[in-house]
Scaffold this active site. Structure first.
Site, mmCIF file in Angstrom:
data_model
loop_
_atom_site.group_PDB
_atom_site.id
_atom_site.type_symbol
_atom_site.label_atom_id
_atom_site.label_comp_id
_atom_site.label_asym_id
_atom_site.label_seq_id
_atom_site.Cartn_x
_atom_site.Cartn_y
_atom_site.Cartn_z
ATOM 1 N N LEU A 37 0.873 -1.177 0.000
ATOM 2 C CA LEU A 37 0.000 0.000 0.000
ATOM 3 C C LEU A 37 0.907 1.223 0.000
ATOM 4 O O LEU A 37 1.849 1.306 0.792
ATOM 5 C CB LEU A 37 -0.894 -0.012 1.243
ATOM 6 C CG LEU A 37 -1.915 1.125 1.395
ATOM 7 C CD1 LEU A 37 -2.872 1.150 0.212
ATOM 8 C CD2 LEU A 37 -2.695 0.971 2.695
ATOM 9 N N ASP A 38 0.654 2.166 -0.903
ATOM 10 C CA ASP A 38 1.513 3.343 -1.040
ATOM 11 C C ASP A 38 1.805 4.002 0.294
ATOM 12 O O ASP A 38 0.910 4.097 1.150
ATOM 13 C CB ASP A 38 0.841 4.380 -1.947
ATOM 14 C CG ASP A 38 0.986 4.040 -3.421
ATOM 15 O OD1 ASP A 38 1.725 3.110 -3.739
ATOM 16 O OD2 ASP A 38 0.348 4.714 -4.243
ATOM 17 N N PRO A 39 3.039 4.498 0.506
ATOM 18 C CA PRO A 39 3.379 5.182 1.759
ATOM 19 C C PRO A 39 2.443 6.344 2.086
ATOM 20 O O PRO A 39 2.086 6.557 3.244
ATOM 21 C CB PRO A 39 4.811 5.681 1.501
ATOM 22 C CG PRO A 39 5.365 4.725 0.516
ATOM 23 C CD PRO A 39 4.216 4.361 -0.388
ATOM 24 N N ALA A 41 -0.645 6.611 1.317
ATOM 25 C CA ALA A 41 -2.035 6.173 1.467
ATOM 26 C C ALA A 41 -2.271 5.560 2.844
ATOM 27 O O ALA A 41 -1.346 5.090 3.503
ATOM 28 C CB ALA A 41 -2.386 5.153 0.388
ATOM 29 N N ARG A 176 -3.403 5.727 -8.798
ATOM 30 C CA ARG A 176 -2.803 6.980 -9.264
ATOM 31 C C ARG A 176 -2.693 7.004 -10.788
ATOM 32 O O ARG A 176 -2.794 8.062 -11.409
ATOM 33 C CB ARG A 176 -1.432 7.176 -8.623
ATOM 34 C CG ARG A 176 -0.375 6.221 -9.114
ATOM 35 C CD ARG A 176 0.986 6.549 -8.547
ATOM 36 N NE ARG A 176 1.042 6.288 -7.116
ATOM 37 C CZ ARG A 176 1.922 6.856 -6.303
ATOM 38 N NH1 ARG A 176 2.783 7.723 -6.774
ATOM 39 N NH2 ARG A 176 1.941 6.558 -5.028
#
Length: 307
Positions: A37-39, A41, A176
């Site tokens: 999971l994106d940093p 997010a 994104r």
């Protein structure tokens, strides 16, 4: 310790940092997550502990759900709020009818090129590491599936219009990139200004716990945050075996029809099953195998001897 944890990741933490924090907390080596999971997010990050790591392959492919905000008229080099602004187009008029038409192009099976700021590997390095070095690598488009893309709110009366939406998608989807591609198709550019993962398979945001909450429970010796391994395997058919068959399964031996508790009927047997003891203990995951003579059995694929 064996099981699964539904972690609520804070923005600013990497998925790896969450794993490291829990590894130190529990003093355990076998621990991992089921998908980065994106940093920047927040949201659901399923963690597998002990023998729970043996079922990662069955969790990683489950659909993911997100709530995202797209801001139109601004492009960034990372396609999100953490990147450098490349250009602005203030005052862009977003037509709801055109927006809906373009969104239809993003529903169903589509091809998507992973962004440079992603965890995809290239010659042993993550793309985001290469991006930090100022390198741009050619990436191949991948097939993904968008099950749902629903508009929740559209704010048009702003210098830079905003769209809040819910997305349900397959593994490997970069929200994104959906945002950036949508902005390009509309001719105004866009960046993802907010993202939270609301679900990963059966793991839901409303049931997720922060690292701080987990630590407090751990200190109180309250292990209720640990979910059983089969929590995320409920879509796999289950069979109960006879008591005499239990030791054979734990030794990795095939399960014949005579070892199944209760009638099995004449219906076609499922290809992949969970096998349980009469007391409800998960013993194994097994594959259906048949012979030329018409006989069949379940061959244990993963045995959980110490659960």
């Amino acid at each position: 310790m064996n099981g699964l944890i539904n972690v609520l990741k804070h923005p600013g933490l990497t998925s790896h940092e969450v794993v490291v924090a829990l590894r130190r907390m529990f003093n355990i080596k076998r621990i991992g997550h089921t998908g980065t999971l994106d940093p920047g997010a927040a949201g659901v990050l399923p963690i597998c502990v002990g023998q729970g790591t043996r079922v990662v392959e069955y969790l990683i492919n489950k659909p993911k759900e997100y709530r995202a905000e797209f801001t139109f008229g601004i492009r960034t080099d990372t396609c999100d709020a953490g990147g450098k602004i490349l250009d602005k187009s203030a005052g862009f008029k977003l037509d709801p009818l055109i927006l809906n038409e373009v969104l239809d192009e993003f529903r169903g099976e589509i091809k998507q090129v992973p962004p440079m700021v992603s965890a995809v590997r290239h010659q042993g390095k993550r793309l985001y590491q290469l991006a930090r070095e100022g390198k741009e690598i050619e990436r191949k488009a991948r097939r993904i599936y968008i099950y749902e893309l629903n508009i929740l709110r559209l704010q048009r009366g702003l210098a830079y219009p905003r769209l809040l939406c819910d997305i349900k998608c397959s593994k490997g989807t970069y929200v994104r990139s959906i945002c950036a591609d949508l902005g390009e198709k509309l001719g105004c550019g866009a960046f993802m200004s907010f993202l939270v993962r609301t679900a990963s398979g059966p793991f839901l945001l409303e049931n997720a716990l922060t690292l701080e909450e987990i630590k407090e429970m751990w200190m109180r010796k309250d292990l209720s945050f640990m979910l059983p391994i089969d929590y995320a395997l409920r879509d796999i058919p289950a069979l109960t075996v006879k008591e005499k068959a239990v030791p054979h399964i734990l030794n990795g031996q095939p399960l014949a029809p005579s070892g199944i508790l209760g009638g099995i009927g004449k219906n076609k047997m499922p290809e992949f099953v969970r096998l349980y003891s009469p007391g409800g203990k998960l013993l194994s995951l097994g594959n259906y195998c048949s012979t030329d003579e018409g006989e069949w059995h379940y061959k244990p694929k993963k045995v959980f001897a110490s659960l």
